[in-house]
Design a protein around this motif. Sequence first.
Motif, PDB file in Angstrom:
ATOM      1  N   UNK A 273      20.197  -4.556   3.433  1.00  0.00           N
ATOM      2  CA  UNK A 273      18.791  -4.684   3.038  1.00  0.00           C
ATOM      3  C   UNK A 273      18.285  -3.364   2.464  1.00  0.00           C
ATOM      4  N   UNK A 274      17.768  -3.372   1.232  1.00  0.00           N
ATOM      5  CA  UNK A 274      17.310  -2.116   0.595  1.00  0.00           C
ATOM      6  C   UNK A 274      16.206  -1.437   1.402  1.00  0.00           C
ATOM      7  N   UNK A 275      16.267  -0.100   1.423  1.00  0.00           N
ATOM      8  CA  UNK A 275      15.243   0.673   2.107  1.00  0.00           C
ATOM      9  C   UNK A 275      14.020   0.797   1.217  1.00  0.00           C
ATOM     10  N   UNK A 276      12.847   0.589   1.810  1.00  0.00           N
ATOM     11  CA  UNK A 276      11.598   0.724   1.071  1.00  0.00           C
ATOM     12  C   UNK A 276      10.945   2.059   1.404  1.00  0.00           C
ATOM     13  N   UNK A 277      10.226   2.611   0.424  1.00  0.00           N
ATOM     14  CA  UNK A 277       9.533   3.878   0.633  1.00  0.00           C
ATOM     15  C   UNK A 277       8.147   3.685   1.240  1.00  0.00           C
ATOM     16  N   UNK A 278       7.673   2.444   1.229  1.00  0.00           N
ATOM     17  CA  UNK A 278       6.328   2.136   1.741  1.00  0.00           C
ATOM     18  C   UNK A 278       6.402   0.877   2.590  1.00  0.00           C
ATOM     19  N   UNK A 279       5.375   0.665   3.384  1.00  0.00           N
ATOM     20  CA  UNK A 279       5.256  -0.564   4.167  1.00  0.00           C
ATOM     21  C   UNK A 279       4.252  -1.474   3.469  1.00  0.00           C
ATOM     22  N   UNK A 280       4.690  -2.686   3.142  1.00  0.00           N
ATOM     23  CA  UNK A 280       3.835  -3.613   2.403  1.00  0.00           C
ATOM     24  C   UNK A 280       3.665  -4.894   3.203  1.00  0.00           C
ATOM     25  N   UNK A 281       2.437  -5.318   3.359  1.00  0.00           N
ATOM     26  CA  UNK A 281       2.123  -6.571   4.037  1.00  0.00           C
ATOM     27  C   UNK A 281       0.942  -7.234   3.364  1.00  0.00           C
ATOM     28  N   UNK A 282       0.502  -8.341   3.908  1.00  0.00           N
ATOM     29  CA  UNK A 282      -0.582  -9.088   3.273  1.00  0.00           C
ATOM     30  C   UNK A 282      -1.878  -8.294   3.205  1.00  0.00           C
ATOM     31  N   UNK A 283      -2.082  -7.345   4.135  1.00  0.00           N
ATOM     32  CA  UNK A 283      -3.342  -6.599   4.164  1.00  0.00           C
ATOM     33  C   UNK A 283      -3.416  -5.513   3.103  1.00  0.00           C
ATOM     34  N   UNK A 284      -2.280  -4.968   2.692  1.00  0.00           N
ATOM     35  CA  UNK A 284      -2.319  -3.904   1.683  1.00  0.00           C
ATOM     36  C   UNK A 284      -1.568  -4.278   0.414  1.00  0.00           C
ATOM     37  N   UNK A 285      -1.223  -5.543   0.271  1.00  0.00           N
ATOM     38  CA  UNK A 285      -0.439  -5.994  -0.886  1.00  0.00           C
ATOM     39  C   UNK A 285      -1.128  -5.655  -2.205  1.00  0.00           C
ATOM     40  N   UNK A 286      -2.447  -5.778  -2.251  1.00  0.00           N
ATOM     41  CA  UNK A 286      -3.168  -5.607  -3.504  1.00  0.00           C
ATOM     42  C   UNK A 286      -3.011  -4.209  -4.075  1.00  0.00           C
ATOM     43  N   UNK A 287      -2.824  -3.221  -3.216  1.00  0.00           N
ATOM     44  CA  UNK A 287      -2.647  -1.850  -3.692  1.00  0.00           C
ATOM     45  C   UNK A 287      -1.446  -1.769  -4.625  1.00  0.00           C
ATOM     46  N   UNK A 288      -0.403  -2.529  -4.306  1.00  0.00           N
ATOM     47  CA  UNK A 288       0.831  -2.479  -5.091  1.00  0.00           C
ATOM     48  C   UNK A 288       0.881  -3.568  -6.156  1.00  0.00           C
ATOM     49  N   UNK A 289       0.155  -4.653  -5.925  1.00  0.00           N
ATOM     50  CA  UNK A 289       0.166  -5.765  -6.880  1.00  0.00           C
ATOM     51  C   UNK A 289      -0.718  -5.489  -8.087  1.00  0.00           C
ATOM     52  N   UNK A 290      -1.888  -4.891  -7.857  1.00  0.00           N
ATOM     53  CA  UNK A 290      -2.869  -4.724  -8.926  1.00  0.00           C
ATOM     54  C   UNK A 290      -2.315  -4.025 -10.166  1.00  0.00           C
ATOM     55  N   UNK A 291      -1.652  -2.873 -10.036  1.00  0.00           N
ATOM     56  CA  UNK A 291      -1.166  -2.193 -11.249  1.00  0.00           C
ATOM     57  C   UNK A 291       0.037  -2.867 -11.902  1.00  0.00           C
ATOM     58  N   UNK A 292       0.584  -3.895 -11.259  1.00  0.00           N
ATOM     59  CA  UNK A 292       1.769  -4.571 -11.807  1.00  0.00           C
ATOM     60  C   UNK A 292       1.448  -5.957 -12.355  1.00  0.00           C
ATOM     61  N   UNK A 293       0.210  -6.370 -12.224  1.00  0.00           N
ATOM     62  CA  UNK A 293      -0.192  -7.700 -12.679  1.00  0.00           C
ATOM     63  C   UNK A 293      -0.410  -7.713 -14.189  1.00  0.00           C
ATOM     64  N   UNK A 294      -0.132  -8.854 -14.791  1.00  0.00           N
ATOM     65  CA  UNK A 294      -0.347  -9.018 -16.233  1.00  0.00           C
ATOM     66  C   UNK A 294      -1.723  -9.617 -16.465  1.00  0.00           C
TER      67      UNK A 294
END
Length: 322
Positions: A273-294
């Motif tokens: 399983x690849x190691x992640x540099x951050x912890x992502x869950x439903x509560x903070x997903x938007x922080x990572x989703x927003x700049x990647x959305x089309x």
Amino acid sequence: MSMLDVHAAALQTINEAHHTFLLKYKKIARKVYGFTEGKEDPMFYRSLIEAILPPDWSVELISCGGREKVVGAYQSFDWTEFPKKRICFFLDRDLTNYIPPEIDIADCNVYVTDGYSIENSIVNFGLCERMLIEVFKVDKISGEEQVILERLFNTSLNSYKLSLTPLMSQILHWRQKKVVAPLNNVNLSALFSVEDGQLAVKVGTDDMLRLSANDVGAPSLDAASYRFAEAQFTSDGNCHEYTRGKYLLWFLSAFLASVHENSSKFCSKIQVTPKMNVTVGSKNLMIYAAPRARCPQTLRSFINDNYIDFIESGVHAISASG
């Protein structure tokens, strides 16, 4: 009278969000302005808008705290004093196809989302794939494996929207009866799970209605009332586009976690399983989703017709030189 007194007096005569705008507004700055409903909306809209603006321009977004307050902000403006195309308003469609709002606005500088909210337009496999690669580090998937994963995502997402029909029907009933129901409190993990990328529905209709009602402190629908509410909700052929956007984010988060945890099943080149540099869950997903959305096409056209047209019109340059 101090400035604090001036601001306090202003708040009693004008919309609070409009007052905030007046404090932030700079006539000669390379800025455009906007008003949104929820406190997290600016995160999404800023990324989508600034990707289209010229590099030396930015957008200042003010969260109003609900549709009525966005409408109130719009109504507070003297449009002889401000250029409309520089100041825009972003509204969720919500369930207005079923329940027309008591007060509404329709103007060239007012954007209404295609589905329930902006999340409905950006939760798709394109966003899922970018997050898998860039955030969850599942980046060795072959073309054939990508096709399989995309099919699995779309099938599970469609099944999820369909399975949410009882909950959305009950929400429609609550809205019609003006029942106070904090919808963020619904524990979706008690109703669904995603295992190996596949949706699992944990409860039947009756339990879904009962559990969600308990979560928000509202009355659950009886059988007859539910049948009526479901008929209303499904009467619109696009009803599943009006699934609550934040519930779609929960699905995206669960799907991503499922694929990451079982990445060796989806990618033959991954053994651990690849190691992640951050912890992502439903509560903070938007922080990572927003700049990647089309950006949705309707929003792109709206931005071009308003912000870009204002910038290219030269009104700002005239104001600055004047």
